[in-house]
Design a protein around this motif. Structure first.
Motif, PDB file in Angstrom:
ATOM      1  N   ALA A 174      -0.665 -20.353  44.373  1.00 40.00           N
ATOM      2  CA  ALA A 174      -1.897 -19.808  43.801  1.00 40.00           C
ATOM      3  C   ALA A 174      -3.101 -20.673  44.154  1.00 40.00           C
ATOM      4  O   ALA A 174      -4.206 -20.163  44.309  1.00 40.00           O
ATOM      5  CB  ALA A 174      -1.763 -19.694  42.281  1.00 40.00           C
ATOM      6  N   PHE A 175      -2.873 -21.993  44.296  1.00 39.41           N
ATOM      7  CA  PHE A 175      -4.011 -22.898  44.421  1.00 39.41           C
ATOM      8  C   PHE A 175      -4.940 -22.593  45.599  1.00 39.41           C
ATOM      9  O   PHE A 175      -6.149 -22.416  45.392  1.00 39.41           O
ATOM     10  CB  PHE A 175      -3.525 -24.353  44.462  1.00 39.41           C
ATOM     11  CG  PHE A 175      -4.645 -25.329  44.448  1.00 39.41           C
ATOM     12  CD1 PHE A 175      -5.317 -25.606  43.268  1.00 39.41           C
ATOM     13  CD2 PHE A 175      -5.047 -25.951  45.609  1.00 39.41           C
ATOM     14  CE1 PHE A 175      -6.376 -26.486  43.256  1.00 39.41           C
ATOM     15  CE2 PHE A 175      -6.110 -26.838  45.602  1.00 39.41           C
ATOM     16  CZ  PHE A 175      -6.776 -27.107  44.415  1.00 39.41           C
ATOM     17  N   PRO A 176      -4.424 -22.498  46.835  1.00 40.30           N
ATOM     18  CA  PRO A 176      -5.356 -22.219  47.939  1.00 40.30           C
ATOM     19  C   PRO A 176      -6.079 -20.887  47.766  1.00 40.30           C
ATOM     20  O   PRO A 176      -7.286 -20.792  48.033  1.00 40.30           O
ATOM     21  CB  PRO A 176      -4.453 -22.193  49.178  1.00 40.30           C
ATOM     22  CG  PRO A 176      -3.071 -22.284  48.712  1.00 40.30           C
ATOM     23  CD  PRO A 176      -3.055 -22.693  47.287  1.00 40.30           C
ATOM     24  N   PHE A 177      -5.354 -19.886  47.276  1.00 42.13           N
ATOM     25  CA  PHE A 177      -5.966 -18.582  47.068  1.00 42.13           C
ATOM     26  C   PHE A 177      -7.063 -18.668  46.000  1.00 42.13           C
ATOM     27  O   PHE A 177      -8.159 -18.105  46.148  1.00 42.13           O
ATOM     28  CB  PHE A 177      -4.879 -17.575  46.678  1.00 42.13           C
ATOM     29  CG  PHE A 177      -5.350 -16.154  46.618  1.00 42.13           C
ATOM     30  CD1 PHE A 177      -6.331 -15.687  47.482  1.00 42.13           C
ATOM     31  CD2 PHE A 177      -4.806 -15.273  45.702  1.00 42.13           C
ATOM     32  CE1 PHE A 177      -6.772 -14.377  47.422  1.00 42.13           C
ATOM     33  CE2 PHE A 177      -5.238 -13.959  45.639  1.00 42.13           C
ATOM     34  CZ  PHE A 177      -6.230 -13.517  46.500  1.00 42.13           C
ATOM     35  N   VAL A 250     -10.983 -21.351  36.482  1.00 45.70           N
ATOM     36  CA  VAL A 250     -11.020 -22.772  36.127  1.00 45.70           C
ATOM     37  C   VAL A 250     -11.804 -23.549  37.193  1.00 45.70           C
ATOM     38  O   VAL A 250     -12.683 -24.359  36.888  1.00 45.70           O
ATOM     39  CB  VAL A 250      -9.581 -23.320  35.990  1.00 45.70           C
ATOM     40  CG1 VAL A 250      -9.586 -24.828  35.917  1.00 45.70           C
ATOM     41  CG2 VAL A 250      -8.913 -22.732  34.765  1.00 45.70           C
ATOM     42  N   ILE A 251     -11.481 -23.278  38.460  1.00 43.48           N
ATOM     43  CA  ILE A 251     -12.141 -24.000  39.546  1.00 43.48           C
ATOM     44  C   ILE A 251     -13.631 -23.668  39.576  1.00 43.48           C
ATOM     45  O   ILE A 251     -14.477 -24.531  39.821  1.00 43.48           O
ATOM     46  CB  ILE A 251     -11.475 -23.663  40.895  1.00 43.48           C
ATOM     47  CG1 ILE A 251     -10.027 -24.171  40.874  1.00 43.48           C
ATOM     48  CG2 ILE A 251     -12.229 -24.301  42.051  1.00 43.48           C
ATOM     49  CD1 ILE A 251      -9.244 -23.821  42.106  1.00 43.48           C
ATOM     50  N   ARG A 252     -13.959 -22.399  39.299  1.00 46.96           N
ATOM     51  CA  ARG A 252     -15.368 -22.017  39.263  1.00 46.96           C
ATOM     52  C   ARG A 252     -16.106 -22.844  38.211  1.00 46.96           C
ATOM     53  O   ARG A 252     -17.237 -23.290  38.434  1.00 46.96           O
ATOM     54  CB  ARG A 252     -15.510 -20.538  38.935  1.00 46.96           C
ATOM     55  CG  ARG A 252     -16.940 -20.089  38.856  1.00 46.96           C
ATOM     56  CD  ARG A 252     -17.030 -18.599  38.750  1.00 46.96           C
ATOM     57  NE  ARG A 252     -16.654 -18.127  37.437  1.00 46.96           N
ATOM     58  CZ  ARG A 252     -17.502 -17.499  36.604  1.00 46.96           C
ATOM     59  NH1 ARG A 252     -18.730 -17.275  36.977  1.00 46.96           N
ATOM     60  NH2 ARG A 252     -17.094 -17.096  35.428  1.00 46.96           N
ATOM     61  N   GLY A 253     -15.432 -23.063  37.059  1.00 47.55           N
ATOM     62  CA  GLY A 253     -16.033 -23.910  36.031  1.00 47.55           C
ATOM     63  C   GLY A 253     -16.366 -25.288  36.594  1.00 47.55           C
ATOM     64  O   GLY A 253     -17.439 -25.838  36.342  1.00 47.55           O
ATOM     65  N   GLY A 254     -15.438 -25.834  37.392  1.00 48.18           N
ATOM     66  CA  GLY A 254     -15.668 -27.135  38.001  1.00 48.18           C
ATOM     67  C   GLY A 254     -16.832 -27.104  38.976  1.00 48.18           C
ATOM     68  O   GLY A 254     -17.686 -27.999  38.994  1.00 48.18           O
ATOM     69  N   LEU A 255     -16.892 -26.044  39.779  1.00 47.74           N
ATOM     70  CA  LEU A 255     -17.979 -25.923  40.766  1.00 47.74           C
ATOM     71  C   LEU A 255     -19.333 -25.866  40.061  1.00 47.74           C
ATOM     72  O   LEU A 255     -20.318 -26.438  40.518  1.00 47.74           O
ATOM     73  CB  LEU A 255     -17.798 -24.658  41.610  1.00 47.74           C
ATOM     74  CG  LEU A 255     -16.647 -24.681  42.618  1.00 47.74           C
ATOM     75  CD1 LEU A 255     -16.479 -23.322  43.266  1.00 47.74           C
ATOM     76  CD2 LEU A 255     -16.891 -25.747  43.669  1.00 47.74           C
ATOM     77  N   LEU A 286     -13.044 -30.433  41.471  1.00 39.65           N
ATOM     78  CA  LEU A 286     -11.631 -30.393  41.093  1.00 39.65           C
ATOM     79  C   LEU A 286     -11.300 -31.495  40.106  1.00 39.65           C
ATOM     80  O   LEU A 286     -10.535 -31.306  39.171  1.00 39.65           O
ATOM     81  CB  LEU A 286     -10.750 -30.496  42.334  1.00 39.65           C
ATOM     82  CG  LEU A 286     -10.835 -29.286  43.257  1.00 39.65           C
ATOM     83  CD1 LEU A 286      -9.954 -29.479  44.470  1.00 39.65           C
ATOM     84  CD2 LEU A 286     -10.439 -28.019  42.515  1.00 39.65           C
ATOM     85  N   ARG A 287     -11.920 -32.677  40.315  1.00 32.38           N
ATOM     86  CA  ARG A 287     -11.664 -33.771  39.410  1.00 32.38           C
ATOM     87  C   ARG A 287     -12.058 -33.395  37.981  1.00 32.38           C
ATOM     88  O   ARG A 287     -11.367 -33.734  37.029  1.00 32.38           O
ATOM     89  CB  ARG A 287     -12.475 -34.979  39.880  1.00 32.38           C
ATOM     90  CG  ARG A 287     -12.163 -36.205  39.111  1.00 32.38           C
ATOM     91  CD  ARG A 287     -12.767 -37.424  39.742  1.00 32.38           C
ATOM     92  NE  ARG A 287     -12.039 -38.568  39.250  1.00 32.38           N
ATOM     93  CZ  ARG A 287     -11.038 -39.125  39.900  1.00 32.38           C
ATOM     94  NH1 ARG A 287     -10.678 -38.671  41.073  1.00 32.38           N
ATOM     95  NH2 ARG A 287     -10.401 -40.138  39.372  1.00 32.38           N
ATOM     96  N   LEU A 288     -13.188 -32.664  37.877  1.00 28.27           N
ATOM     97  CA  LEU A 288     -13.665 -32.252  36.550  1.00 28.27           C
ATOM     98  C   LEU A 288     -12.657 -31.369  35.836  1.00 28.27           C
ATOM     99  O   LEU A 288     -12.596 -31.367  34.611  1.00 28.27           O
ATOM    100  CB  LEU A 288     -14.965 -31.459  36.690  1.00 28.27           C
ATOM    101  CG  LEU A 288     -16.265 -32.211  36.879  1.00 28.27           C
ATOM    102  CD1 LEU A 288     -17.401 -31.216  37.064  1.00 28.27           C
ATOM    103  CD2 LEU A 288     -16.531 -33.088  35.672  1.00 28.27           C
ATOM    104  N   VAL A 289     -11.920 -30.567  36.583  1.00 29.65           N
ATOM    105  CA  VAL A 289     -11.099 -29.545  35.929  1.00 29.65           C
ATOM    106  C   VAL A 289      -9.602 -29.825  36.000  1.00 29.65           C
ATOM    107  O   VAL A 289      -8.809 -28.931  35.723  1.00 29.65           O
ATOM    108  CB  VAL A 289     -11.398 -28.135  36.497  1.00 29.65           C
ATOM    109  CG1 VAL A 289     -12.788 -27.702  36.106  1.00 29.65           C
ATOM    110  CG2 VAL A 289     -11.214 -28.085  37.989  1.00 29.65           C
ATOM    111  N   ILE A 290      -9.219 -31.056  36.333  1.00 31.11           N
ATOM    112  CA  ILE A 290      -7.783 -31.342  36.363  1.00 31.11           C
ATOM    113  C   ILE A 290      -7.124 -31.031  35.011  1.00 31.11           C
ATOM    114  O   ILE A 290      -6.089 -30.366  34.962  1.00 31.11           O
ATOM    115  CB  ILE A 290      -7.501 -32.798  36.801  1.00 31.11           C
ATOM    116  CG1 ILE A 290      -7.903 -32.976  38.253  1.00 31.11           C
ATOM    117  CG2 ILE A 290      -6.027 -33.114  36.656  1.00 31.11           C
ATOM    118  CD1 ILE A 290      -7.834 -34.402  38.715  1.00 31.11           C
ATOM    119  N   PRO A 291      -7.707 -31.465  33.877  1.00 29.84           N
ATOM    120  CA  PRO A 291      -7.055 -31.131  32.607  1.00 29.84           C
ATOM    121  C   PRO A 291      -6.912 -29.621  32.407  1.00 29.84           C
ATOM    122  O   PRO A 291      -5.866 -29.142  31.963  1.00 29.84           O
ATOM    123  CB  PRO A 291      -7.992 -31.734  31.564  1.00 29.84           C
ATOM    124  CG  PRO A 291      -8.718 -32.808  32.278  1.00 29.84           C
ATOM    125  CD  PRO A 291      -8.890 -32.313  33.677  1.00 29.84           C
ATOM    126  N   ALA A 292      -7.964 -28.870  32.757  1.00 25.36           N
ATOM    127  CA  ALA A 292      -7.886 -27.414  32.589  1.00 25.36           C
ATOM    128  C   ALA A 292      -6.821 -26.823  33.507  1.00 25.36           C
ATOM    129  O   ALA A 292      -6.164 -25.843  33.158  1.00 25.36           O
ATOM    130  CB  ALA A 292      -9.240 -26.781  32.880  1.00 25.36           C
TER     131      ALA A 292
END
Lengths: 364, 393
Positions: A174-177, A250-255, A286-292
């Motif tokens: 799922a991650f790359p997608f 989740v990643i969008r939140g980090g961006l 990505l660092r920001l959202v590792i916990p999420a």
């Protein structure tokens, strides 16, 4: 008598310090007011009603060890003999009995990799190499057909290794997608944005079970005639496609958490879009959202239990098969309680880890 | 060197220009998506032709030929698939609505308990939250279903929890008011009452803006909502007596019953989601700065008013978006009904799919319905959220 109390005659003799603190604690936490005291007493009464029966059921009245089902008849306690009889079925499903050291080793390998990845000091390049070789080794152990291991078709895979594999491989696929979807949703090009939004909202709007049904009933229709896809792979892809939509958000939140200045500075340095993303923005995002992301993984781990509905023998379905044995049918509670504890063990430790990580990353 | 000597600045070649690339990339993406779609559709048509399945929703008009265990509308095996799907959808909405109410009430209580100064209470709340949300909800559903059908007594020896309410392997049987034609109008009358109450609230708000005085809201609203239904009930002479369920050899006569499937699903979804809602509520309350309630107290507001006028409205703003997503999760999780045999939309679709082979249509119906529910609820919540959002000038 201690000197402090001796000095002032009006004082009562001083209690030892520990007792004073204990009294203060009891006062402020349990018995400070009438309402609080009532709550405390009600809670104690509830615990008194629940805990002793649970204790007698699980421990004092339980039947332990290698006993026949008849030994459990009529007892008022847990029949742990059921687990003694069925633990191999629950843990490994219908994997050939004599070969079950292989899924055991694969599970141990996977858990070791997960544990190693949890330590921030080990977040180095070689860790991804370890993951790749670990997954390859795990796959070789499960499939067999190499190094003199007998081949075992995926139809026979089951139990805990299947659950772990579905979730780990699911999130890895799922991650790359998800990365592409998140970048697409933040893209300035309307077509990319629209495609990403449509995918994410569509997937998040429907239940996972509909995707699993789609994978088992519709996928065969989508492919050219004669092409069949392994059932396990279908469910795996459905889980990955589902997880990707959530992970993308989740990643969008980090961006969004990376300050604009970072994007602009990267552009000012002459970096193109991909380089700016790869070297400046994504590492921070990505660092920001590792916990999420750990929390998303917990969700995926729990969601893999849904494959039981499409007849994949994961931990849950294997347990149901163990319970289905007419001899042991009355002892379903024992089976469910034990796998609930297994699920709980994994999910709870991961959620504590996510809290720990959040604290650690924030203080840096 | 004079600037004019340079001539026009060199333009990048066409394929390096930003606008050109944007168009090109988007065209490629569109082409890829359309190509993939065309490929899948072509394959599907081939496969359907090979299996001689007729695509389309014509089958919805055919006779379903199966029974539905429980349904809000009358359903016979001779009814159509369409009616079966409607019955399934109503069952989904029924369990989701009750589950949402139960989970909200329980979750709010547990969330507040977790913040309690009482150490024991907050520990118990924490244990509940961690225990519930770290175990898959499907496992919990199986567990509840097995407990109900495995450990409860037979219907003939049912546990009588309170007089007239029986709990057994075959579900929960409870008394209902004796039948009367007015019953079917009560819901409509309640809706009329709710509409009148909304008008009253709007009027009260205008009065408050004019006079600065706050008219009472809670009690008048309750009275206005209940009044038409209550008046109709009394005036029509509907009996107040309850129809008690009674054990008659093989089954209960009278009263109404919740099936074990429904009970298990409601318990499982409600208790699971309550743990998540508890965390949402806790987060919302903690997000209100302590200074807010201190300031309100120092203005002389009573404790109850501080909570109602100062803390809760601000907490609600934080709570609402995640609460909405919990409601949606509960609704989506109700699809797990298929695993324990409650006839929700997914179960009905699954049965229809197995009988007709119309996989694409059945799964499309599931997805379209859930998508419609999700989009409707989030649109409603967004609208409400905008209304209560902080307006900063």
């Amino acid at each position: 008598m201690r000197p402090l109390a001796a000095e002032s005659g009006t004082h009562r003799p001083a209690l030892p310090r520990v007792l004073v603190q204990a009294r203060l604690w009891l006062w402020s936490n349990l018995f400070g007011s009438v309402g609080n005291t009532v709550l405390t007493l009600a809670a104690v009464a509830a615990l008194a009603a629940i805990v002793p029966p649970v204790f007698t059921w699980t421990l004092s009245n339980a039947v332990w060890g290698a006993q026949p089902a008849a030994a459990c008849a009529g007892i008022d306690g847990a029949c742990w003999a059921f687990l003694h009889e069925k633990h191999r079925l629950i843990l490994f499903g219908r994997y050939p009995f004599d070969e079950q050291w292989r899924p055991l080793a694969a599970t141990a390998l996977l858990i070791a990799l997960l544990a190693a990845s949890a330590i921030p000091q080990l977040w180095r390049r070689w860790l991804s190499a370890a993951w790749i070789s670990g997954l390859l080794a795990g796959g070789a152990l499960m499939w067999g057909g190499v190094f003199g291991l007998a081949a075992v078709p995926t139809k026979l895979w089951g139990g805990l290794p299947l659950t772990l594999m579905l979730s780990v491989v699911g999130i890895a696929l799922a991650f790359p997608f998800a990365l592409v979807l998140a970048l697409g949703r933040r893209s300035t090009l309307p077509m990319f944005r629209a495609a990403a939004v449509a995918y994410i909202e569509l997937i998040r709007g429907v239940p996972l079970i509909s995707l699993l049904f789609m994978a088992s009933f519709m996928l065969p229709l989508f492919l050219p005639g004669g092409v069949t896809v392994n059932e396990l792979l279908r469910a795996q892809v459905a889980i990955a496609l589902f997880t990707a939509a959530y992970l993308a958000e989740v990643i969008r939140g980090g961006l969004q958490g990376v300050p604009r200045g970072q994007y602009e500075a990267a552009q000012a340095l002459g970096l193109g879009y991909w380089r700016a993303m790869a070297f400046v923005v994504l590492p921070q995002a990505l660092r920001l959202v590792i916990p999420a992301m750990v929390n998303t993984f917990i969700g995926t781990f729990k969601d893999t239990s849904l494959v039981a509905i499409v007849s994949l023998t994961d931990l849950l379905l294997a347990t149901r098969q163990a319970i289905a044995d007419p001899l042991w049918r009355p002892y379903f509670l024992e089976g469910y309680v034990v796998i609930a504890l297994i699920y709980f063990g994994f999910c709870f430790s991961m959620s504590r880890y996510s809290v720990f990580l959040e604290r650690k990353l924030r203080t840096r | 060197m004079a600037q004019g000597d340079l001539g026009p600045p060199p333009r990048a070649p066409l394929w390096r220009r930003r606008e050109v690339r944007a168009v090109l990339y988007q065209a490629l993406l569109l082409g890829a998506i359309l190509g993939l779609a065309a490929y899948l559709v072509a394959n599907t048509l081939d496969n359907l032709a090979a299996r001689s399945i007729r695509a389309g929703f014509d089958f919805l008009g055919q006779e379903a030929g199966f029974y539905i265990g429980e349904s809000l509308i009358r359903f016979e095996a001779s009814d159509t698939y369409l009616r079966a799907f409607v019955a399934g959808l109503l069952n989904t909405l029924r369990v989701a609505a009750l589950g949402i109410v139960a989970a909200t009430v329980l979750g709010t209580l547990i969330g507040i308990a977790r913040l309690s100064h009482n150490w024991l209470l907050s520990r118990i709340a924490t244990a509940y939250i961690e225990g519930m949300r770290n175990v898959p909800v499907l496992l919990q559903l199986f567990l509840w279903y097995s407990l109900i059908t495995g450990l409860l007594p037979l219907a003939s020896e049912a546990l009588e929890i309170v007089p007239g309410v029986f709990l057994s392997k075959s579900g929960l049987t409870y008394p209902v008011p004796e039948a009367h034609p007015i019953h079917r109008w009560l819901l409509a009358l309640l809706a009329i009452g709710a509409g009148a109450a909304a008008l009253y609230v709007a009027g009260a708000r205008r009065r408050q803006e004019r006079s600065g005085r706050r008219p009472p809201l809670l009690w008048p609203c309750g009275a206005i909502i209940a009044a038409p239904a209550a008046a109709a009930f009394v005036l029509s002479g509907a009996p107040l007596a309850l129809e008690m369920p009674e054990w008659r050899r093989f089954r209960y006569a009278g009263g109404d019953a919740l099936t074990p499937e429904f009970l298990a699903l409601l318990l499982g979804l409600g208790l699971y989601t309550a743990a998540f809602i508890a965390e949402v509520v806790r987060g919302g309350i903690q997000a209100v700065p302590a200074g807010q309630s201190e300031a309100a107290r120092s203005l002389g507001l009573r404790r109850g008013l501080v909570l109602r006028l100062i803390v809760l409205p601000q907490a609600l703003r934080v709570i609402l978006p995640p609460l909405t997503s919990q409601y949606l999760n509960l609704t989506k999780n109700s699809s797990l009904a298929v695993a324990i045999g409650y006839p929700d939309l997914v179960s009905i679709a699954n049965t229809s799919l197995n009988q007709t082979g119309q996989a694409i249509e059945c799964i499309a119906i599931i997805m379209a319905v859930y998508l419609a529910i999700s989009l409707t609820i989030s649109a409603l919540m967004n609208w409400y959220n905008r209304r209560i959002a902080l307006v900063e000038h």
